[in-house]
Design an enzyme around this catalytic site. Structure first.
Site, short mmCIF file in Angstrom:
data_model
loop_
_atom_site.label_atom_id
_atom_site.label_comp_id
_atom_site.label_asym_id
_atom_site.label_seq_id
_atom_site.Cartn_x
_atom_site.Cartn_y
_atom_site.Cartn_z
CD1 TRP A 115 0.25 -18.72 40.85
CD2 TRP A 115 0.52 -17.19 42.44
NE1 TRP A 115 -0.13 -17.45 40.39
CE2 TRP A 115 0.22 -16.62 41.21
CE3 TRP A 115 0.87 -16.38 43.52
CZ2 TRP A 115 -0.29 -15.13 41.24
CZ3 TRP A 115 0.67 -15.13 43.36
CH2 TRP A 115 0.32 -14.53 42.23
CG ASP A 184 -3.02 -21.62 45.61
OD1 ASP A 184 -4.27 -21.16 45.05
OD2 ASP A 184 -1.96 -20.73 45.34
CE LYS A 208 -5.78 -15.46 39.51
NZ LYS A 208 -4.81 -16.01 40.46
C1 LIG Z 1 -3.83 -15.56 41.35
C2 LIG Z 1 -3.08 -16.71 42.25
C3 LIG Z 1 -2.81 -16.40 43.24
C4 LIG Z 1 -2.62 -14.90 44.20
O1 LIG Z 1 -3.86 -14.43 44.42
P1 LIG Z 1 -4.04 -13.07 44.92
O2 LIG Z 1 -5.64 -13.07 45.31
O3 LIG Z 1 -3.57 -12.18 44.36
O4 LIG Z 1 -3.32 -13.12 46.45
C5 LIG Z 1 -2.34 -17.57 44.25
N1 LIG Z 1 -2.27 -18.77 43.53
C6 LIG Z 1 -2.59 -19.04 42.42
C7 LIG Z 1 -2.78 -20.34 41.87
C8 LIG Z 1 -3.57 -17.97 41.84
O5 LIG Z 1 -3.52 -18.21 40.52
#
Ligand SMILES: *Cc1c(COP(=O)(O)O)cnc(C)c1O
Length: 373
Positions: A115, A184, A208
């Site tokens: 990511w 993030d 999540k």
């Molecule tokens: C799942 C995830 C993403 C991606 O999210 P999307 O909604 O598919 O764009 C980005 N960063 C982390 C840490 C994630 O767990």
């Protein structure tokens, strides 16, 4: 005029399993049941949540309560705006550098996962990227200690990922950077107390820990909103979203509604401190089971970087990994296969995974090693 009550036709609910999927991930059953009712009719309006105008009184209430709930739950100070946006976290990988970098400006990235790699790729379209830490040398088995971080000394901001969903590592506290920090937090937001003031921005996709895919929560210092790059298209400009109160266009109304329910649920659990303790206990059950069979299982993360959300491990070989996931599924423990980038196994145990799910997984881990070791 009221129409006939077709609601009495609602079917009985089939049984559920423990869902260890990394995302979209399990949601609290109380929340799902409340949403089920409100899909049919919310606030006794005779209209379901999916069908209400995003500018009507029902959604006004939901939007304001959801924002207020987030602020109370995570202690988000007034100097920060709370935005609800579409496009998932991947959209934020683009928007952050598009809004805040110009061609010769630099972002310092702590590279710890697939990511952060995606964030790097997007940032390079708009500015320069300095890897202040590169975890690829150790296959991303830990998050950097302070002495492993080498800032550029000229960054506009720094970027990190608080919980690395794919490799199963997590910072115990936000990394200390000399520049404003963007995080993030997609896979650990609201799983423990949040140190908002340590950040310029915290962003997360919802699927999540916060609700349905497609929605993102963005917590950003208001002074940054005054510094977005000029002449951005409206939908790609944080300032425009903030000025429109997250209603620049039709926002993901159902996502905001679900986030509101999640926040209410988290508060009812005792808030972020109580949730953090519960998450600690849950993860400890699973790691302890793996550690008791250390000759058989190999957890990916170094002990000091172990994630409380995503537990990544292997058995002695790929065939046993597959057998593990398959046999677990037959016993009602679903979604344990690892990410395609890494293979192996992964148990995602976000807020909504009940302790009973972790107990069941710990017993299965023990039993599988006993019968296959
Ligand atoms: C799942 C995830 C993403 C991606 O999210 P999307 O909604 O598919 O764009 C980005 N960063 C982390 C840490 C994630 O767990």
């Amino acid at each position: 005029m009221r129409r006939a009550d077709a609601g009495t036709m609602m079917s009985p609910l089939p049984p559920r399993v423990f869902n260890f999927s990394a995302g979209p991930a399990a949601l609290p059953e109380e929340v799902l049941l409340e949403a089920r009712e409100n899909l049919w009719s919310i606030d006794a309006t005779g209209i379901g949540i999916l069908e209400h105008s995003h500018r009507g009184p029902v959604f006004d209430r939901i939007l304001h309560e959801t924002e207020a709930g987030c602020r109370r739950l995570a202690d988000i100070p007034n100097e920060y705006a709370v935005l609800f946006m579409a496009g998932g976290m991947t959209m934020q990988f683009t928007l952050a550098p598009m809004n805040f970098l110009t061609g010769d400006e630099t972002v310092d990235v702590l590279h710890t996962d697939v990511w952060t790699e995606k964030a790097v790729t997007e940032a390079k379209r708009f500015g320069k990227v300095h890897l202040a830490y590169d975890g690829s040398a150790t296959n991303f088995d830990h998050v950097p200690a302070a002495h492993e971080i080498t800032p550029s000394g000229r960054a506009r901001y720094a970027w990190c990922c608080s919980n690395n969903t794919i490799y199963g590592t997590q910072y115990a506290a936000p990394p200390v950077m000399e520049t404003p920090l963007f995080t993030d937090a997609s896979s650990d937001i609201f799983s423990r107390p949040l140190d908002v003031r340590a950040h310029a921005a915290i962003m997360a996709s919802a699927q999540k820990n916060l609700g349905p895919a497609g929605l993102s929560l963005v917590i950003i210092r208001r002074d940054w909103l005054e510094r977005t790059n000029a002449d951005l298209p409206g939908m790609l400009d944080y300032r425009a979203h903030a000025r429109a109160g997250s209603r620049l266009n039709t926002p993901p109304t159902f996502g905001v509604y679900m986030l509101g329910l999640l926040v209410k649920w988290l508060s009812a659990q005792g808030g972020l401190r109580a949730i953090a303790e519960r998450n600690q206990r849950k993860a400890a059950l699973v790691y302890a089971a793996l550690d008791r069979r250390a000759g058989f299982y190999r957890p990916h993360a170094r002990v000091e970087s172990r994630s409380l959300m995503n537990i990544v491990f292997r058995t002695p070989n790929a065939a046993l990994d597959a057998a593990f996931a398959e046999k677990a599924r037959a016993e009602g423990l679903d979604g344990l296969r690892g990410h395609r980038a890494l293979g192996g196994l992964r148990a995602s145990i976000y807020n909504a995974m009940p302790p009973a799910g972790c107990e069941a997984l710990a017993s299965f881990i023990d039993e599988f090693a006993r019968t296959h070791g």
